[in-house]
Design an enzyme around this catalytic site. Structure first.
Site, PDB file in Angstrom:
ATOM      1  CD  GLU A 116      -3.055  -0.861   0.162  1.00 48.97           C
ATOM      2  OE1 GLU A 116      -2.745  -0.971  -1.047  1.00 48.97           O
ATOM      3  OE2 GLU A 116      -4.196  -0.563   0.541  1.00 48.97           O
ATOM      4  CB  THR A 130      -4.807   6.064  -3.298  1.00 51.42           C
ATOM      5  OG1 THR A 130      -5.629   4.949  -3.642  1.00 51.42           O
ATOM      6  CG2 THR A 130      -4.891   6.320  -1.803  1.00 51.42           C
TER       7      THR A 130
END
Length: 311
Positions: A133, A186
């Protein structure tokens, strides 16, 4: 066991009031992955189907997560004399807001852990998957990888030290997710956020987080619905998503308990009680984007209680 095939589920993070700390695991949407032992040391991504993603290990979230795990394994247990190959079959589009990078990161560490004889628990694996991530978004958040690995709902009580609580879902809870076919990274969605919030907004957000957790434990669907409100992030990010306000309003008018941005967007989720209501919401959401002539994908899913699983 020399090879393992996995289902790597999609996830919904934030859940309106729980930015970076709340997430849930979906049952029907996800990737597949094959992890196998190799005589050549290290980690190699040998195949990616369904997405144009890098095969280079250090540039792929699955590779980075796997390397983080193997580094810890050699420190905690023994030097590794074998390697691992990973094939990824992507069904979750990158930038969709339903945990594409988390599915790959979680699947890689889960698969290697199984082939090594399960030296780590599922909860232990979260810290390694978070490194994937970090590569994807610049931030090692756990709100997608935790539910992907543990299933159900997850609450990240603390990041330092990492403290994750799994919460079982009420049986009748369903999620409907619509993904307008635009990509919203993101990192870009994070760039619009403010670093400081007012005390008034923070108090309202704390109340909703507490209410949502209480509603899940007590199976109080009305309380879950009242708590699905985001005072801080949604007002800033919703402008990046076409038709967001209309989609949310439509979901609520058709029986949703609550609705909001899935992860960093552009997907929009709605939670509802029962499959029939979830399907009704999906039909209504579809009509909004049909009228806008905007391509989309839509998912209806119960909450996945298990997370990543062996096929």
């Amino acid at each position: 066991m020399k090879e393992i095939k996995l289902f790597c589920p999609a996830t919904i993070a934030n859940l309106s009031c729980g930015f970076d700390v709340l997430g849930l695991c979906l049952e029907t949407a996800g990737d597949e992955m094959i992890v196998r032992k190799s005589d050549e040391k290290g980690v190699r991504i040998t195949k990616i189907v369904g997405a144009d993603l890098p095969l280079e290990t250090e540039k792929n979230v699955a590779g980075v997560a796997a390397l983080a795990m193997l580094e810890a394994y050699e420190r905690d247990f023994n030097p590794i004399t074998i390697g691992f190959e990973i094939e990824i079959f992507k069904n979750i589009k990158a930038g969709s807001g339903i945990g594409s990078s988390a599915a790959s990161s979680a699947g890689a560490v889960f698969g290697i852990n199984e082939l090594l004889g399960k030296p780590y628990s599922r909860k232990d694996l979260v810290q390694f998957a978070m490194q994937g991530e970090k590569l994807a978004s610049g931030n090692a958040h756990a709100d997608n990888v935790a539910p992907a690995l543990l299933g159900g709902f997850t609450l990240v009580r603390s990041y330092n030290p990492l403290d994750i609580i799994k919460i079982d879902s009420p049986e009748e809870l369903y999620a409907t997710v619509v993904h307008p076919q635009i990509e919203l990274k993101t990192s870009d969605a994070r760039s619009v956020l403010k670093q400081n919030v007012s005390l008034k907004s923070a108090i309202m957000q704390w109340g909703n987080v507490g209410g949502l957790i209480a509603g899940l434990y007590t199976k109080d669907y009305d309380l879950i619905g009242r708590s699905l409100h985001d005072e801080i992030v949604e007002p800033l990010r919703s402008v990046l998503i076409p038709g967001f306000d209309l989609i949310k309003q439509t979901a609520l008018e058709n029986g949703a308990l609550g609705s909001g941005i899935s992860g960093s967007g552009p997907s929009i989720f709605a939670l509802s009680r029962g499959k029939e209501t979830a399907e009704k919401i999906a039909k209504a959401m579809s009509e909004v984007y049909d009228n806008m002539s905007l391509p989309y994908e839509i998912h209806i899913s119960q909450i996945n209680p298990e997370g990543v699983r062996i096929l």
